[in-house]
Scaffold this active site. Structure first.
Site, PDB file in Angstrom:
ATOM      1  N   GLU A  82     -60.326   9.000  31.381  1.00  0.00           N
ATOM      2  CA  GLU A  82     -60.463   8.392  30.037  1.00  0.00           C
ATOM      3  C   GLU A  82     -61.839   8.603  29.398  1.00  0.00           C
ATOM      4  O   GLU A  82     -62.481   7.673  28.914  1.00  0.00           O
ATOM      5  CB  GLU A  82     -60.128   6.900  30.141  1.00  0.00           C
ATOM      6  CG  GLU A  82     -58.729   6.659  30.667  1.00  0.00           C
ATOM      7  CD  GLU A  82     -58.390   5.192  30.903  1.00  0.00           C
ATOM      8  OE1 GLU A  82     -59.142   4.324  30.448  1.00  0.00           O
ATOM      9  OE2 GLU A  82     -57.381   4.922  31.567  1.00  0.00           O
ATOM     10  N   ASN A 107     -57.908  12.947  33.674  1.00  0.00           N
ATOM     11  CA  ASN A 107     -56.790  12.010  33.488  1.00  0.00           C
ATOM     12  C   ASN A 107     -57.016  11.132  32.259  1.00  0.00           C
ATOM     13  O   ASN A 107     -58.132  10.638  32.036  1.00  0.00           O
ATOM     14  CB  ASN A 107     -56.695  11.123  34.749  1.00  0.00           C
ATOM     15  CG  ASN A 107     -55.458  10.273  34.806  1.00  0.00           C
ATOM     16  OD1 ASN A 107     -54.348  10.788  34.702  1.00  0.00           O
ATOM     17  ND2 ASN A 107     -55.630   8.959  34.959  1.00  0.00           N
ATOM     18  N   HIS A 146     -48.258   5.577  29.944  1.00  0.00           N
ATOM     19  CA  HIS A 146     -47.990   4.134  29.736  1.00  0.00           C
ATOM     20  C   HIS A 146     -47.207   4.014  28.435  1.00  0.00           C
ATOM     21  O   HIS A 146     -47.777   4.077  27.340  1.00  0.00           O
ATOM     22  CB  HIS A 146     -49.308   3.349  29.681  1.00  0.00           C
ATOM     23  CG  HIS A 146     -50.063   3.356  30.984  1.00  0.00           C
ATOM     24  ND1 HIS A 146     -49.533   2.824  32.143  1.00  0.00           N
ATOM     25  CD2 HIS A 146     -51.273   3.862  31.320  1.00  0.00           C
ATOM     26  CE1 HIS A 146     -50.388   2.971  33.144  1.00  0.00           C
ATOM     27  NE2 HIS A 146     -51.445   3.613  32.662  1.00  0.00           N
ATOM     28  N   GLU A 183     -49.337   7.826  35.789  1.00  0.00           N
ATOM     29  CA  GLU A 183     -49.335   6.354  35.763  1.00  0.00           C
ATOM     30  C   GLU A 183     -48.150   5.817  34.950  1.00  0.00           C
ATOM     31  O   GLU A 183     -48.276   4.922  34.146  1.00  0.00           O
ATOM     32  CB  GLU A 183     -50.647   5.819  35.150  1.00  0.00           C
ATOM     33  CG  GLU A 183     -51.902   6.350  35.808  1.00  0.00           C
ATOM     34  CD  GLU A 183     -53.156   5.741  35.228  1.00  0.00           C
ATOM     35  OE1 GLU A 183     -53.061   4.700  34.538  1.00  0.00           O
ATOM     36  OE2 GLU A 183     -54.257   6.274  35.460  1.00  0.00           O
ATOM     37  N   ASP A 196     -45.201   4.021  33.217  1.00  0.00           N
ATOM     38  CA  ASP A 196     -44.385   2.815  33.137  1.00  0.00           C
ATOM     39  C   ASP A 196     -43.753   2.801  31.734  1.00  0.00           C
ATOM     40  O   ASP A 196     -44.377   3.191  30.765  1.00  0.00           O
ATOM     41  CB  ASP A 196     -45.157   1.510  33.407  1.00  0.00           C
ATOM     42  CG  ASP A 196     -46.615   1.531  32.978  1.00  0.00           C
ATOM     43  OD1 ASP A 196     -47.484   1.162  33.784  1.00  0.00           O
ATOM     44  OD2 ASP A 196     -46.903   1.925  31.831  1.00  0.00           O
TER      45      ASP A 196
HETATM   46  O1  G3I Z   1     -59.753  -7.908  43.205  1.00  0.00           O
HETATM   47  C1  G3I Z   1     -60.244  -8.882  42.254  1.00  0.00           C
HETATM   48  C2  G3I Z   1     -60.104 -10.274  42.841  1.00  0.00           C
HETATM   49  O2  G3I Z   1     -60.959 -10.386  43.969  1.00  0.00           O
HETATM   50  C3  G3I Z   1     -60.486 -11.308  41.778  1.00  0.00           C
HETATM   51  O3  G3I Z   1     -60.277 -12.610  42.296  1.00  0.00           O
HETATM   52  C4  G3I Z   1     -59.606 -11.089  40.544  1.00  0.00           C
HETATM   53  C5  G3I Z   1     -59.903 -12.069  39.424  1.00  0.00           C
HETATM   54  O4  G3I Z   1     -61.127 -11.713  38.825  1.00  0.00           O
HETATM   55  O5  G3I Z   1     -59.827  -9.750  40.029  1.00  0.00           O
HETATM   56  C6  G3I Z   1     -59.414  -8.787  40.975  1.00  0.00           C
HETATM   57  O6  G3I Z   1     -59.657  -7.504  40.434  1.00  0.00           O
HETATM   58  C7  G3I Z   1     -58.721  -7.142  39.404  1.00  0.00           C
HETATM   59  C8  G3I Z   1     -58.052  -5.827  39.850  1.00  0.00           C
HETATM   60  O7  G3I Z   1     -57.182  -5.330  38.828  1.00  0.00           O
HETATM   61  C9  G3I Z   1     -57.231  -6.016  41.119  1.00  0.00           C
HETATM   62  O8  G3I Z   1     -56.175  -6.897  40.880  1.00  0.00           O
HETATM   63  C10 G3I Z   1     -59.510  -6.873  38.130  1.00  0.00           C
HETATM   64  O9  G3I Z   1     -60.010  -8.117  37.658  1.00  0.00           O
HETATM   65  C11 G3I Z   1     -58.578  -6.281  37.081  1.00  0.00           C
HETATM   66  O10 G3I Z   1     -59.338  -5.886  35.942  1.00  0.00           O
HETATM   67  C12 G3I Z   1     -57.949  -5.011  37.650  1.00  0.00           C
HETATM   68  O11 G3I Z   1     -57.041  -4.499  36.669  1.00  0.00           O
HETATM   69  C13 G3I Z   1     -56.699  -3.121  36.900  1.00  0.00           C
HETATM   70  C14 G3I Z   1     -57.122  -2.313  35.660  1.00  0.00           C
HETATM   71  O12 G3I Z   1     -56.745  -0.944  35.846  1.00  0.00           O
HETATM   72  C15 G3I Z   1     -58.615  -2.387  35.470  1.00  0.00           C
HETATM   73  O13 G3I Z   1     -58.909  -1.820  34.247  1.00  0.00           O
HETATM   74  C16 G3I Z   1     -55.181  -3.020  37.056  1.00  0.00           C
HETATM   75  O14 G3I Z   1     -54.779  -3.672  38.269  1.00  0.00           O
HETATM   76  C17 G3I Z   1     -54.761  -1.551  37.103  1.00  0.00           C
HETATM   77  O15 G3I Z   1     -53.341  -1.448  37.060  1.00  0.00           O
HETATM   78  C18 G3I Z   1     -55.329  -0.788  35.892  1.00  0.00           C
HETATM   79  O16 G3I Z   1     -55.016   0.545  36.053  1.00  0.00           O
HETATM   80  C19 G3I Z   1     -55.530   1.420  35.014  1.00  0.00           C
HETATM   81  C20 G3I Z   1     -55.834   2.764  35.650  1.00  0.00           C
HETATM   82  O17 G3I Z   1     -56.739   2.592  36.709  1.00  0.00           O
HETATM   83  C21 G3I Z   1     -56.352   3.725  34.613  1.00  0.00           C
HETATM   84  N1  G3I Z   1     -55.382   3.882  33.510  1.00  0.00           N
HETATM   85  C22 G3I Z   1     -55.031   2.608  32.872  1.00  0.00           C
HETATM   86  C23 G3I Z   1     -54.468   1.640  33.915  1.00  0.00           C
HETATM   87  C24 G3I Z   1     -54.050   0.346  33.270  1.00  0.00           C
HETATM   88  O18 G3I Z   1     -55.156  -0.320  32.719  1.00  0.00           O
END
Ligand code: G3I
Length: 315
Positions: A131, A172, A208, A238, A240
């Protein structure tokens, strides 16, 4: 007996995969069975991103990434590495943006060398940069571009190639499925990198998408063609197809039809080497938390039952 997605993808020469959530892998035997039965190309939803894996300068936390990589190794899966350089989920020591250019460049080199080397036996391709182009189709201002200049992309790809010359290296991004200003900017950027001898091998198209507003398939086909004309491979990285509100027979049908159309265009392109959903089951999906009122975006429902979208590829 209906084939699994794993069997169908391998038979078609286009491995079908899913992003893996470490927490669910640890806790949910049904999820582990689903991943093993239905998918052959796994990627870490979060565990290999810089923030989770490199929380402090010189200190790595490989636990979740190792858990997923070991699962892949023991079940004959290959992996996509996601992602070496991104402006999101950066560790605080990078995100605060106070590192001088020389130090940040050194840290980036060390990060890429360490992570790529650790997983080179199981990761066959990497999202080296994720990105880097904004929604305005211009280079996205990030801590990487602001501190290191536009050359950070080439540096990252060269370092990743030195760390694993066999790995297929991807740029990507999202919203680059069709011919549009952002996908054109992506193509131009990658073309420039290729002209400078930078080892970019493929473009990752995140996918997405919305089940009831699928892309313009003619523009998707044209975009896939021009990626091939650059001599690049591509992967859906990715996928969905989110559904608004409760799923109905009609919305599930639309989701299945869109999945089939996209898969057919990938297969017809002749240069699509992976078709990866951003998760395996609606039980663990980022969609409801990010797109309020949407969900049911993945091929298996919350009870791991196949939706029509899963079965259109196995018929
Ligand atoms: O692991 C921590 C946990 O310890 C904590 O308690 C909790 C609450 O703060 O956060 C947890 O981390 C979260 C992580 O997902 C794991 O669940 C992050 O806050 C959260 O921001 C993160 O979101 C991920 C997101 O990327 C981040 O931008 C999503 O799961 C994930 O599906 C998403 O994936 C991205 C790709 O990498 C790139 N393309 C877009 C896609 C969707 O945004």
């Amino acid at each position: 007996m209906t084939r699994s997605l794993r069997e169908a993808g391998e038979a078609a020469g286009m491995p079908i995969g899913a992003a893996v959530a470490a927490k669910a892998l640890k806790a949910d035997a049904g999820y582990r069975n689903l991943l093993n039965r239905e998918f052959s190309l796994l990627t870490c939803e979060n565990a290999m991103k810089m923030g989770p894996i490199h929380p402090a300068p010189g200190r790595y936390d490989f636990r979740d990434a190792d858990l997923i990589a070991d699962f892949a190794r023991s079940h004959g899966h290959r992996m996509r590495g996601h992602t070496l350089v991104w402006h999101n989920q950066c560790p605080k020591w990078v995100d605060h943006g106070k590192l001088p250019a020389k130090q940040l460049a050194k840290a980036l080199d060390a990060h890429i060398r360490t992570v790529v080397a650790r997983y080179r036996d199981v990761v066959s391709c990497w999202d080296v940069v994720n990105e880097a182009i904004g929604d305005d189709a211009k280079p996205r201002p990030t801590v990487w571009s602001r501190t290191l200049g536009a050359g950070y992309l080439g540096r990252a790809f060269k370092t990743a190639h030195e760390a694993d010359p066999k790995a297929v290296l991807f740029y990507n991004d999202y919203n680059i499925e069709e011919v549009n200003p952002k996908s054109t900017a992506t193509i131009r950027m990658v073309e420039g990198m290729l002209r400078s001898g930078i080892p970019v091998h493929g473009i990752g198209i995140q996918g997405h998408l919305m089940a009831d507003r699928p892309p313009d398939w003619k523009k998707v086909k044209a975009n896939f063609r021009r990626i091939g004309e650059l001599g690049l491979v591509m992967q859906i990285t990715e996928l969905d197809f989110r559904i608004k509100g409760r799923p109905t027979a009609q919305s599930l049908r639309r989701q299945a039809d869109a999945t089939r159309r996209l898969a057919d265009l990938c297969l017809e392109s002749g240069h699509c080497t992976g078709f990866v959903w951003w998760g395996a089951t609606d039980k663990y999906s980022w969609v409801p938390g990010f797109f309020r009122g949407y969900g049911h975006a993945l091929p298996f429902d919350r009870s791991f039952r196949p939706k029509p979208a899963a079965r259109v590829l196995t018929a």
